[in-house]
Design a protein around this motif. Structure first.
Motif, PDB file in Angstrom:
ATOM      1  N   PHE A  80       0.843  -1.199   0.000  1.00 21.82           N
ATOM      2  CA  PHE A  80       0.000   0.000   0.000  1.00 21.82           C
ATOM      3  C   PHE A  80       0.877   1.247   0.000  1.00 21.82           C
ATOM      4  O   PHE A  80       1.902   1.307   0.685  1.00 21.82           O
ATOM      5  CB  PHE A  80      -0.921   0.021   1.223  1.00 21.82           C
ATOM      6  CG  PHE A  80      -2.092  -0.902   1.102  1.00 21.82           C
ATOM      7  CD1 PHE A  80      -3.334  -0.435   0.700  1.00 21.82           C
ATOM      8  CD2 PHE A  80      -1.948  -2.259   1.384  1.00 21.82           C
ATOM      9  CE1 PHE A  80      -4.408  -1.293   0.588  1.00 21.82           C
ATOM     10  CE2 PHE A  80      -3.026  -3.122   1.267  1.00 21.82           C
ATOM     11  CZ  PHE A  80      -4.258  -2.634   0.868  1.00 21.82           C
ATOM     12  N   LEU A  81       0.467   2.260  -0.769  1.00 21.49           N
ATOM     13  CA  LEU A  81       1.117   3.558  -0.747  1.00 21.49           C
ATOM     14  C   LEU A  81       0.410   4.403   0.303  1.00 21.49           C
ATOM     15  O   LEU A  81      -0.802   4.620   0.212  1.00 21.49           O
ATOM     16  CB  LEU A  81       1.041   4.216  -2.121  1.00 21.49           C
ATOM     17  CG  LEU A  81       1.898   5.480  -2.308  1.00 21.49           C
ATOM     18  CD1 LEU A  81       2.302   5.615  -3.775  1.00 21.49           C
ATOM     19  CD2 LEU A  81       1.144   6.739  -1.881  1.00 21.49           C
ATOM     20  N   ALA A  82       1.152   4.867   1.308  1.00 18.56           N
ATOM     21  CA  ALA A  82       0.561   5.613   2.415  1.00 18.56           C
ATOM     22  C   ALA A  82       1.011   7.066   2.363  1.00 18.56           C
ATOM     23  O   ALA A  82       2.209   7.353   2.273  1.00 18.56           O
ATOM     24  CB  ALA A  82       0.962   4.990   3.750  1.00 18.56           C
ATOM     25  N   VAL A  83       0.050   7.983   2.398  1.00 21.28           N
ATOM     26  CA  VAL A  83       0.328   9.416   2.413  1.00 21.28           C
ATOM     27  C   VAL A  83      -0.240   9.994   3.710  1.00 21.28           C
ATOM     28  O   VAL A  83      -1.416   9.783   4.023  1.00 21.28           O
ATOM     29  CB  VAL A  83      -0.295  10.133   1.204  1.00 21.28           C
ATOM     30  CG1 VAL A  83       0.017  11.630   1.252  1.00 21.28           C
ATOM     31  CG2 VAL A  83       0.199   9.527  -0.104  1.00 21.28           C
ATOM     32  N   GLN A 104      -1.970  19.196  20.302  1.00 24.63           N
ATOM     33  CA  GLN A 104      -0.734  18.716  19.683  1.00 24.63           C
ATOM     34  C   GLN A 104      -0.867  18.490  18.179  1.00 24.63           C
ATOM     35  O   GLN A 104       0.125  18.294  17.497  1.00 24.63           O
ATOM     36  CB  GLN A 104      -0.283  17.420  20.356  1.00 24.63           C
ATOM     37  CG  GLN A 104       0.031  17.578  21.829  1.00 24.63           C
ATOM     38  CD  GLN A 104       0.540  16.290  22.451  1.00 24.63           C
ATOM     39  OE1 GLN A 104       1.167  15.467  21.777  1.00 24.63           O
ATOM     40  NE2 GLN A 104       0.270  16.098  23.738  1.00 24.63           N
ATOM     41  N   GLY A 105      -2.095  18.466  17.678  1.00 31.55           N
ATOM     42  CA  GLY A 105      -2.290  18.315  16.244  1.00 31.55           C
ATOM     43  C   GLY A 105      -2.872  16.963  15.844  1.00 31.55           C
ATOM     44  O   GLY A 105      -3.177  16.121  16.693  1.00 31.55           O
ATOM     45  N   SER A 106      -2.997  16.790  14.533  1.00 34.36           N
ATOM     46  CA  SER A 106      -3.619  15.580  13.975  1.00 34.36           C
ATOM     47  C   SER A 106      -2.805  15.061  12.801  1.00 34.36           C
ATOM     48  O   SER A 106      -2.067  15.816  12.149  1.00 34.36           O
ATOM     49  CB  SER A 106      -5.048  15.885  13.506  1.00 34.36           C
ATOM     50  OG  SER A 106      -5.820  16.442  14.547  1.00 34.36           O
ATOM     51  N   ALA A 107      -2.946  13.770  12.523  1.00 35.05           N
ATOM     52  CA  ALA A 107      -2.291  13.145  11.368  1.00 35.05           C
ATOM     53  C   ALA A 107      -3.309  12.249  10.672  1.00 35.05           C
ATOM     54  O   ALA A 107      -3.830  11.311  11.279  1.00 35.05           O
ATOM     55  CB  ALA A 107      -1.076  12.351  11.792  1.00 35.05           C
ATOM     56  N   PHE A 108      -3.622  12.552   9.412  1.00 40.35           N
ATOM     57  CA  PHE A 108      -4.524  11.747   8.593  1.00 40.35           C
ATOM     58  C   PHE A 108      -3.676  10.962   7.600  1.00 40.35           C
ATOM     59  O   PHE A 108      -2.898  11.554   6.834  1.00 40.35           O
ATOM     60  CB  PHE A 108      -5.524  12.628   7.844  1.00 40.35           C
ATOM     61  CG  PHE A 108      -6.583  13.234   8.718  1.00 40.35           C
ATOM     62  CD1 PHE A 108      -7.837  12.641   8.819  1.00 40.35           C
ATOM     63  CD2 PHE A 108      -6.337  14.393   9.442  1.00 40.35           C
ATOM     64  CE1 PHE A 108      -8.830  13.178   9.633  1.00 40.35           C
ATOM     65  CE2 PHE A 108      -7.315  14.944  10.250  1.00 40.35           C
ATOM     66  CZ  PHE A 108      -8.550  14.333  10.346  1.00 40.35           C
ATOM     67  N   THR A 109      -3.807   9.623   7.609  1.00 40.30           N
ATOM     68  CA  THR A 109      -3.033   8.762   6.715  1.00 40.30           C
ATOM     69  C   THR A 109      -3.956   8.041   5.738  1.00 40.30           C
ATOM     70  O   THR A 109      -4.864   7.322   6.154  1.00 40.30           O
ATOM     71  CB  THR A 109      -2.218   7.728   7.506  1.00 40.30           C
ATOM     72  OG1 THR A 109      -1.322   8.413   8.378  1.00 40.30           O
ATOM     73  CG2 THR A 109      -1.411   6.839   6.561  1.00 40.30           C
ATOM     74  N   VAL A 110      -3.714   8.266   4.457  1.00 41.88           N
ATOM     75  CA  VAL A 110      -4.475   7.608   3.390  1.00 41.88           C
ATOM     76  C   VAL A 110      -3.633   6.482   2.824  1.00 41.88           C
ATOM     77  O   VAL A 110      -2.482   6.700   2.424  1.00 41.88           O
ATOM     78  CB  VAL A 110      -4.826   8.607   2.269  1.00 41.88           C
ATOM     79  CG1 VAL A 110      -5.488   7.884   1.095  1.00 41.88           C
ATOM     80  CG2 VAL A 110      -5.744   9.703   2.801  1.00 41.88           C
ATOM     81  N   SER A 111      -4.157   5.247   2.811  1.00 35.53           N
ATOM     82  CA  SER A 111      -3.459   4.083   2.257  1.00 35.53           C
ATOM     83  C   SER A 111      -4.185   3.606   1.018  1.00 35.53           C
ATOM     84  O   SER A 111      -5.384   3.348   1.052  1.00 35.53           O
ATOM     85  CB  SER A 111      -3.375   2.952   3.288  1.00 35.53           C
ATOM     86  OG  SER A 111      -2.622   3.354   4.413  1.00 35.53           O
ATOM     87  N   LEU A 112      -3.437   3.499  -0.095  1.00 31.30           N
ATOM     88  CA  LEU A 112      -4.028   3.104  -1.379  1.00 31.30           C
ATOM     89  C   LEU A 112      -3.260   1.913  -1.927  1.00 31.30           C
ATOM     90  O   LEU A 112      -2.024   1.878  -1.858  1.00 31.30           O
ATOM     91  CB  LEU A 112      -3.959   4.259  -2.377  1.00 31.30           C
ATOM     92  CG  LEU A 112      -4.688   5.539  -1.951  1.00 31.30           C
ATOM     93  CD1 LEU A 112      -4.241   6.715  -2.799  1.00 31.30           C
ATOM     94  CD2 LEU A 112      -6.198   5.349  -2.068  1.00 31.30           C
ATOM     95  N   PRO A 113      -3.966   0.902  -2.478  1.00 32.92           N
ATOM     96  CA  PRO A 113      -3.265  -0.284  -3.005  1.00 32.92           C
ATOM     97  C   PRO A 113      -2.383   0.069  -4.188  1.00 32.92           C
ATOM     98  O   PRO A 113      -2.817   0.778  -5.103  1.00 32.92           O
ATOM     99  CB  PRO A 113      -4.411  -1.224  -3.400  1.00 32.92           C
ATOM    100  CG  PRO A 113      -5.596  -0.335  -3.573  1.00 32.92           C
ATOM    101  CD  PRO A 113      -5.424   0.807  -2.636  1.00 32.92           C
ATOM    102  N   VAL A 114      -1.147  -0.401  -4.148  1.00 28.97           N
ATOM    103  CA  VAL A 114      -0.198  -0.119  -5.229  1.00 28.97           C
ATOM    104  C   VAL A 114      -0.649  -0.774  -6.525  1.00 28.97           C
ATOM    105  O   VAL A 114      -0.550  -0.198  -7.602  1.00 28.97           O
ATOM    106  CB  VAL A 114       1.215  -0.602  -4.842  1.00 28.97           C
ATOM    107  CG1 VAL A 114       2.158  -0.519  -6.024  1.00 28.97           C
ATOM    108  CG2 VAL A 114       1.740   0.234  -3.686  1.00 28.97           C
ATOM    109  N   SER A 115      -1.193  -2.016  -6.415  1.00 26.02           N
ATOM    110  CA  SER A 115      -1.623  -2.752  -7.619  1.00 26.02           C
ATOM    111  C   SER A 115      -3.131  -2.704  -7.773  1.00 26.02           C
ATOM    112  O   SER A 115      -3.738  -3.632  -8.269  1.00 26.02           O
ATOM    113  CB  SER A 115      -1.139  -4.199  -7.545  1.00 26.02           C
ATOM    114  OG  SER A 115      -1.663  -4.820  -6.372  1.00 26.02           O
TER     115      SER A 115
END
Length: 489
Positions: free
Chosen positions: A412-415, A476-487
């Motif tokens: 997975f590509l994670a941003v 302290q803030g937030s972190a949103f992580t989007v994971s998308l399948p590479v294939s």
């Protein structure tokens, strides 16, 4: 010896031996153990008893007149394969006992034997019998359960032969022939996409495990209308990790798809009907504010600007409702192409940096590793990261920092979009992706929004078979992580 009134009988045992001393000794020991014991003086008498009733265990002497123990063993294995056979033999014929075990005997006990030896071997065999029964019962229960499922289930072996296919699966694919067990998949399944999913699952490397998911349209057949199926296929692996076969599950989503389409059509219709009049109102208010309809006092200007802001928020809400309708109609997921995420993120940062700087916020992108291309809808991905970056800027005070980072993990590509802003209360974390939900506290009360941005983000990510998660702490803030399948397809 009687086991006593009301005693629970553990099982039924037949002892076949031409020596009465051995037979009676076995009866005494086994009845003390709680078994129902029946005796036979030779092989023919033993077979006659076997034809009349079932025995859990048979002890049989190999060397008997009239009929040998080998003949009894062969008859039992042919007609009662679930019965455990223990052969009794003298020391001089141990090799015959080994031969009997090769032909299906469970174990052997040599003459003369002690009561403890008999108890031990019978206890071991009864455990074995119960284990076999438990396995058979489990298989039976599983078969009944699978056959009663509303979802279609099919399993194959490594050679693409069908091991199991429940009635729901056969009905969904329109099969009305004979049994399918043992047939090759292509003999039963006509759909090319479904067959290719099974091939892909079988070819999956041992170090990879991904569920292959597709929506499949099944053409009308017989009296059945066209249907839409959610198809999930995965490899089935053994202890060594080697692919032993596949399991495919079909779920009929025709009704839910129709309801979604009806809802989307309704939202689209209403949104179009509302957006036109609101844009007209905005234009007329702007005409007044520009002084084209006469002089405007300071108080009137304040009221008109406030009204214009409210109408503008409603217009944004209508636009976002149209986006949701478009996503739910499948337009985002269907229009995919190869996408360079690195380039998209760099363009996003360049576009939003002036707005961030105007708010006193540093917007940066972390050094990125080599990132693979993904199959995605460019407009949808642009909307995802526009929403996340805009939110990060909007919900951060001056002198804060917003950063973007990306990498690849487990296919997975994670941003990640991270800020050092106000943060989200823990009780709100489970709700923030719901439509129209907005966090309200002292820091965010004056921030305008529709409450649809994160719902749109989640819908787009789901349409790409990805996921989104959030980590946040107040102050302290937030972190949103989007994971998308590479294939992703």
């Amino acid at each position: 010896m009687s086991t006593g009134a009301g005693a629970k009988v553990k099982g039924r045992i037949l002892v076949v031996d031409d020596e009465s001393r051995i037979r009676e000794a076995c009866r005494m020991v086994l009845e003390e153990m709680g078994f129902d014991v029946v005796l036979a003086a030779d092989g023919e008498q033993g077979l006659a008893l076997i034809r009349d009733r079932h025995f859990d265990i048979i002890l049989v002497d190999l060397m008997m007149p009239v009929m040998s123990g080998f003949d009894v063993l062969a008859a039992v294995r042919e007609h009662h394969p679930d019965t455990v056979v223990i052969v009794i033999t003298g020391y001089a014929t141990v090799e015959h006992s080994i031969e009997a075990m090769k032909k299906g005997a469970f174990d052997f006990i040599p003459k003369p034997f002690t009561p403890d030896q008999l108890r031990s071997i019978v206890t071991k065999s009864i455990r074995y019998t119960r284990a076999l029964q438990d396995i058979a019962d489990s298989k039976s229960r599983l078969r009944v359960m699978v056959n009663r499922l509303m979802d279609g289930v099919m399993t194959t072996d490594g050679e693409r032969r069908i091991v199991l296919a429940n009635p729901a699966f056969l009905h969904m694919i329109g099969w009305s022939g004979d049994t399918v067990v043992g047939r090759l998949v292509e003999e039963v399944v006509a759909d090319d996409q479904l067959r290719s999913m099974i091939d892909e699952a079988l070819a999956m490397p041992p170090d990879t495990f991904t569920e292959i998911v597709h929506e499949l349209s099944v053409a009308a057949w017989d009296s059945q209308p066209e249907r839409i199926l959610d198809v999930r296929c995965a490899p089935f692996r053994g202890r060594t990790g080697a692919n032993l076969g596949t399991i495919t599950v079909l779920h009929d989503i025709t009704a839910s798809k129709k309801m979604e389409r009806m809802k989307s059509d309704f939202v689209s219709m209403v949104s179009h009907e509302i957006r036109g009049p609101m844009n007209s109102l905005l234009m007329q208010i702007q005409v007044i504010l520009d002084g084209l309809a006469g002089e405007v006092t300071a108080k009137q200007r304040e009221i008109l600007e406030r009204a214009s802001g409210k109408i503008h928020n409603l217009t944004n809400m209508v636009s976002e409702l149209l986006d949701l309708a478009r996503i739910e109609a499948g337009l985002i997921a269907n229009a995919k192409e190869s996408l360079d995420i690195r380039r998209l993120l760099e363009e996003q940062v360049a576009f939003h940096r002036p707005a961030a700087a105007a708010a006193g916020i540093a917007l940066e992108i972390e050094p990125l590793p080599d990132l693979p291309l993904i199959q995605a809808n460019p407009q949808g991905m642009d909307e995802v990261f526009t929403n996340l970056i805009t939110n990060a800027i909007k919900y951060s005070p001056p002198d804060s920092r917003v950063s973007l980072a990306a990498g690849v993990d487990a296919g997975f590509l994670a941003v990640t979009v991270r800020d050092t802003g106000y943060g989200i209360p823990e009780e709100d974390l489970e709700e923030i992706f719901a439509s129209f939900y907005r966090v309200k506290d002292a820091n965010t009360r004056t921030i305008h929004g529709t409450g649809l941005g994160l719902a749109i983000v989640k819908s787009i990510v789901n349409a790409h078979r990805g996921s989104i998660r959030v980590e946040s702490k107040l102050g302290q803030g937030s972190a949103f992580t989007v994971s998308l399948p590479v294939s992703g397809a």
